[in-house]
Enzyme design. Structure first.
Site, PDB file in Angstrom:
ATOM      1  N   GLY A 172       8.125  -9.776   4.492  1.00 43.12           N
ATOM      2  CA  GLY A 172       8.196 -10.181   3.086  1.00 43.12           C
ATOM      3  C   GLY A 172       6.910  -9.783   2.403  1.00 43.12           C
ATOM      4  CE  LYS A 214       4.760  -4.093  -5.612  1.00 43.94           C
ATOM      5  NZ  LYS A 214       3.994  -2.857  -5.693  1.00 43.94           N
ATOM      6  CG  PHE A 259      -4.804   1.393   2.987  1.00 45.52           C
ATOM      7  CD1 PHE A 259      -3.483   1.829   3.013  1.00 45.52           C
ATOM      8  CD2 PHE A 259      -5.781   2.281   2.584  1.00 45.52           C
ATOM      9  CE1 PHE A 259      -3.149   3.138   2.654  1.00 45.52           C
ATOM     10  CE2 PHE A 259      -5.459   3.588   2.220  1.00 45.52           C
ATOM     11  CZ  PHE A 259      -4.135   4.022   2.251  1.00 45.52           C
ATOM     12  CG  LEU A 260      -7.489  -4.628   0.099  1.00 46.00           C
ATOM     13  CD1 LEU A 260      -7.940  -5.424  -1.117  1.00 46.00           C
ATOM     14  CD2 LEU A 260      -8.669  -4.359   1.021  1.00 46.00           C
ATOM     15  CB  VAL A 313      -5.380  -5.019  -5.876  1.00 48.40           C
ATOM     16  CG1 VAL A 313      -6.177  -3.744  -5.674  1.00 48.40           C
ATOM     17  CG2 VAL A 313      -4.183  -5.042  -4.943  1.00 48.40           C
ATOM     18  CE  LYS A 357      -0.399   0.445  -0.691  1.00 46.90           C
ATOM     19  NZ  LYS A 357      -1.252  -0.578  -0.174  1.00 46.90           N
ATOM     20  CB  CYS A 415       2.801  -4.758  -0.076  1.00 50.35           C
ATOM     21  SG  CYS A 415       1.399  -5.536  -0.880  1.00 50.35           S
ATOM     22  CD  GLU A 421      -0.878 -11.380  -0.625  1.00 47.29           C
ATOM     23  OE1 GLU A 421      -0.685 -12.585  -0.411  1.00 47.29           O
ATOM     24  OE2 GLU A 421      -0.251 -10.715  -1.453  1.00 47.29           O
TER      25      GLU A 421
END
Ligand code: UGA
Length: 478
Positions: free
Chosen positions: A260, A266, A152-153, A11, A207, A263, A155
């Site tokens: 998976g 978790k 709110f990215l 991030v 979030k 984010c 990957e």
């Protein structure tokens, strides 16, 4: 504006490089000396398309620098972002906030003029209050405001997401902080990206609610996929059929092996814990997490069933290991559970991934890693697509078939259609769609029994029972 970014993880690095690209003067700070030295040489520690060029370009232009020392970066900054990790705490599943609080204490020492301290890491509701308390206690004289600005990215698409966000959420309590944040994001504001100003706690919860909702959407379609398999419906068509309703939307309705990444697992866990603490249990999210956990391992059973029930002495070739394409991230990747379950069932696993094999070797040591999809498939009894990398979308099935022991494709991402694969002589099992053996009305259970023989292999009674039950439900003639 001068910006300090504390933490050069995923991030921090993406946000820092993008803010620099907007024209701000950014210093990324990290305690890890080697990482900072590498970044100064232009070596990027993570795989993210476009990040390499962005970092190099902005470093050359003098807008992006790296440091192990907070003093100058924080002292001169109008905004200091906290972008350190918040892993799941061992034992109770709460987010571990020790890195955040340590960063807050260190920032406090270095504050000079009015500074906005922004939490970008995903943090539970109330963390902003605690950051404010820590800084106030350490520096009663300091002039500062604490803001929540969740990211709110995604990957693999992080730079695009940063520069073309659906929205920016800013939780603030001090009007001066709102002005600083508006200035910081002005380039995006000019692009008409909606900025939502809210209270700080609201931003923090937004979030978690966003990630929990997306995880729920995926899990919902995954369970519908299971039902599709039983009743002979096609989940992709169902997803489209519901998704075209604007109130539902087509995105995040791709059935697969379960979600998976760093984010969703978790953050859903942390939301559940927070909600329990506040006596407002989130039962839907609890179910989502439980269903998803079981699902990943269950994918190995799908492979076993496709191969007639047993995986003993079988070699399985896996294509794709990362939790999704365009990343080297293996955190909570479904492949980890799939590989472990396949090995528990007696299989030998070969694997290929375009970017994730170095990371995968650390968590999955007992796998034979291969250089190409084709060397991976050599001698294998089945090919399993676990992650939908672009390069697996046009496989040469004739070439694969020649080198494989038997031609089975288990496609956990629905990259192919049963008919096209069947034409190449492969049996096909996708997720929530008509499978080739069902299409061909092939009584696979008979194949299973004759191949295994009544006592030739030590198949467990439980495996056989499960297989028969499954066959029966599919109506393939147990
Ligand atoms: C997710 C969110 O999408 C971002 O908005 C958020 O900022 C980020 O978490 C975060 O909190 O930092 P990310 O974990 O990078 O982003 O990945 P996603 O693209 O959301 O995919 C997560 C998992 O869901 C992957 O395993 C993916 O394969 C799976 N998925 C996604 C599906 O199985 N089906 C879908 O339709 C979509």
């Amino acid at each position: 504006m001068r910006v300090a970014m504390i933490g050069t993880g995923y991030v921090g690095l993406v946000s820092g490089a993008c803010f620099a690209d907007f024209g701000h003067d950014v210093t990324c700070v990290d305690k890890d000396k080697e990482k900072i030295a590498a970044l100064e040489r232009g070596v990027i520690p993570i795989y993210e398309p476009g990040l390499d060029d962005l970092v190099k370009h902005n470093s050359r232009e003098g807008r992006l620098s790296f440091s192990v020392d907070l003093t100058e970066a924080v002292g001169s900054a109008a905004a200091v972002f906290i972008a350190v990790g918040t892993p799941s705490r061992r034992g109770d599943g709460h987010a571990d906030l020790s890195y955040i609080y340590r960063a807050a204490r260190e920032i406090a020492e270095k504050l000079r003029d009015f500074t906005v301290i922004v939490t970008k890491s995903t943090v539970p509701v109330g963390t902003g209050d605690e950051v404010e308390r820590i800084i106030r206690e350490a520096r009663p004289d300091a002039d500062f405001a604490v803001v929540s600005n969740p990211e709110f990215l995604r990957e693999g698409a992080a730079i695009r997401d940063f520069k073309h966000p659906d929205r920016i959420v800013v939780g603030f309590e001090d009007e001066r902080a709102r002005e600083v944040m508006a200035e910081l994001y002005r380039p995006l504001y000019l692009n008409a990206a909606p900025i939502l100003y809210t209270g700080r706690r609201t931003a923090e919860l937004t979030k978690y609610a966003a990630n929990a909702f997306l995880a729920t959407k995926i899990t919902f379609i995954n369970e519908i996929a299971d039902l599709c398999e039983k009743i002979g419906a096609d989940v992709q068509e169902v997803a489209r059929g519901i998704g075209l309703d604007n109130r539902i939307g087509t995105k995040f309705l791709h059935a697969g092996p379960g979600f998976g990444g760093s984010c969703f697992p978790k953050d859903t866990q942390a939301l559940i814990k927070t909600a329990q603490d506040y006596a407002a249990p989130q039962r839907i999210v609890e179910a989502v997490l439980a269903v998803n956990d079981v699902r990943k391992r269950a994918m190995a059973r799908k492979v076993a069933i496709a191969l007639g029930g047993s995986l003993r002495n079988k070699t399985i070739a896996l294509l794709g290991l990362t939790f999704k394409p365009n990343t080297d991230d293996m955190r909570e990747a479904p492949a980890i559970s799939v590989v472990t379950a396949l090995q528990d069932m007696g299989a030998t696993v070969h694997a290929y991934d375009p970017a994730g094999m170095d990371q995968a070797k650390k968590v999955l040591p007992d796998v034979t890693y291969c250089d190409t999809p084709y060397s991976c498939a050599e001698g294998a009894d089945a090919l399993v697509i676990v992650t939908e990398w672009e390069q697996f979308r046009a496989l040469d099935f004739a070439r694969l078939k020649k080198s494989m022991k038997s031609a089975h494709l288990i496609d956990l991402r629905n990259v192919y259609r049963a008919e096209e694969v069947a034409r190449q002589g492969f049996s096909y099992d996708g997720i929530g769609r008509p499978n080739s053996h069902v299409l061909n009305d092939e009584p696979r259970v008979v194949t299973w029994l004759s191949a295994a023989g009544p006592s030739s292999h030590a198949e467990s009674a439980r495996e056989l029972e499960a297989f028969l039950a499954h066959a029966d439900e599919r109506g393939v003639g147990a």
